[in-house]
Structure formats: C-alpha cells, structure tokens
Design an enzyme around this catalytic site. Structure first.
Site, PDB file in Angstrom:
ATOM      1  N   HIS A 100       0.752  -1.079  -0.079  1.00  0.00           N
ATOM      2  CA  HIS A 100       0.040  -0.072  -0.057  1.00  0.00           C
ATOM      3  C   HIS A 100       0.977   1.395   0.022  1.00  0.00           C
ATOM      4  O   HIS A 100       2.102   1.322   0.463  1.00  0.00           O
ATOM      5  CB  HIS A 100      -1.049  -0.093   1.096  1.00  0.00           C
ATOM      6  CG  HIS A 100      -0.132   0.033   2.486  1.00  0.00           C
ATOM      7  ND1 HIS A 100       0.333  -1.322   3.025  1.00  0.00           N
ATOM      8  CD2 HIS A 100       0.311   0.627   3.434  1.00  0.00           C
ATOM      9  CE1 HIS A 100       0.914  -1.037   4.160  1.00  0.00           C
ATOM     10  NE2 HIS A 100       0.747   0.148   4.393  1.00  0.00           N
ATOM     11  N   HIS A 102       1.012   5.059   1.187  1.00  0.00           N
ATOM     12  CA  HIS A 102       0.372   6.229   2.203  1.00  0.00           C
ATOM     13  C   HIS A 102       0.266   7.626   1.236  1.00  0.00           C
ATOM     14  O   HIS A 102       1.300   8.019   0.876  1.00  0.00           O
ATOM     15  CB  HIS A 102       1.253   6.397   3.361  1.00  0.00           C
ATOM     16  CG  HIS A 102       1.212   5.287   4.023  1.00  0.00           C
ATOM     17  ND1 HIS A 102       0.465   5.234   5.662  1.00  0.00           N
ATOM     18  CD2 HIS A 102       1.759   4.248   4.309  1.00  0.00           C
ATOM     19  CE1 HIS A 102       0.980   4.140   6.142  1.00  0.00           C
ATOM     20  NE2 HIS A 102       1.455   3.465   5.434  1.00  0.00           N
TER      21      HIS A 102
END
Ligand code: 5GP
Ligand code: ZN
Length: 137
Positions: A100, A102
């Site tokens: 992922h 941020h």
C-alpha cells in the site's frame, strides 16, 4: 496466506472509509491518521510487498495515487503539501503485508517527520553503492 485485513476491506468484509476505487486499486482512509486526510492507496490484488507487483498493477496504483493526491490538494482539507510513503518489509516499517502507498497531507507544524541519521561512511560509499544498483538494472 493470501488474505489479510486489506483484502477484507476490498471484499467489503471489513468496514473502511472508502474514497476511490477502480479496476486495479482502492483508496480508503487510514484508521490511525497521522495528519487530517491521511489515506492509503491499495492494489486490489494481494501483493505482499511493492517489489512483488507487476508493472501494470504498479502503474495503475501510481495513476490512482496521482488522481487522489490532486483531489486531496484541491479539497477543503487545504493541505500545504503531501508526502507519499511506501513501507517495504519490517525493516522498512511495513506492518500490513498487503502492499500500500500512504498519502499524507502536510500542514506546517503538523509534527510528522522522519528520523534521519546521516553518516560520513555512507556518503563516502556513494559511487560504490550506485554501481551495485546500476549493474542489476
Ligand atoms: P504500514 O504497513 O505502511 O507501516 O502501515 C499500515 C497502515 O495501515 C497504518 O498506518 C495503520 O494505521 C493502517 N491500518 C492498519 N489496520 C487498518 C485497518 O483495519 N483499516 C484501515 N483503514 N487502516 C488500517
Ligand atoms: Zn491482502
């Protein structure tokens, strides 16, 4: 184990504040925001770490990140800047092992920062270290 909390969010089996979704990627608010508007862009396919990703999925992830980043900047949150942060492996501060990215909106004096320890030794090895990477590419 190819399932995790982020897979559950993608499959709507766990709740999340989803703000964007396309064929390849999804974006939702980080449950523990470090600044107002902190969110995560996540590939829908479970990749454990960033360097496991295929180029199409990675390209799509960064396209989605660009779209969402622009929306954050234009939003009423009015951040003065952004940081994009991607953690790979525990040494790189990864805690959720579903890749992922941020997006962290930044505001003057928001208190977010990275702790950096510069060393002369590493600086002196700059050319040698460049060659170690260059010869793989
Ligand atoms: P990292 O793996 O990049 O160090 O950080 C994982 C991030 O995921 C953390 O910022 C954490 O707050 C966030 N997070 C962990 N569990 C959940 C969850 O169940 N829902 C959401 N929305 N965020 C989560
Ligand atoms: Zn997953």
């Amino acid at each position: 184990m190819n399932r995790c909390i982020f897979c559950d969010i993608i499959n709507r089996e766990s709740p999340a504040e989803i703000i964007y979704e396309d064929e390849f990627s999804i974006a939702f608010m980080d449950i523990n925001p470090v600044t107002p508007g902190h969110l995560l862009i996540v590939p829908k396919k479970h990749f454990r770490v960033f360097t496991d990703m295929d180029e199409v999925s990675a390209g799509e992830l960064f396209s989605a990140a660009l779209k969402v980043s622009r929306a954050v900047r234009r939003s009423e949150l009015k951040p003065e800047g952004l940081n994009l942060f991607l953690a790979e492996e525990s040494a790189g501060m990864q805690e959720i092992f579903h890749c992922h990215l941020h997006i962290i909106p930044r505001y003057s004096g928001d208190g977010f920062g990275l702790k950096i320890k510069y060393s002369d030794e590493t600086k002196n090895q700059l050319k040698i270290n460049a060659e170690k990477i260059r010869k793989i590419l």
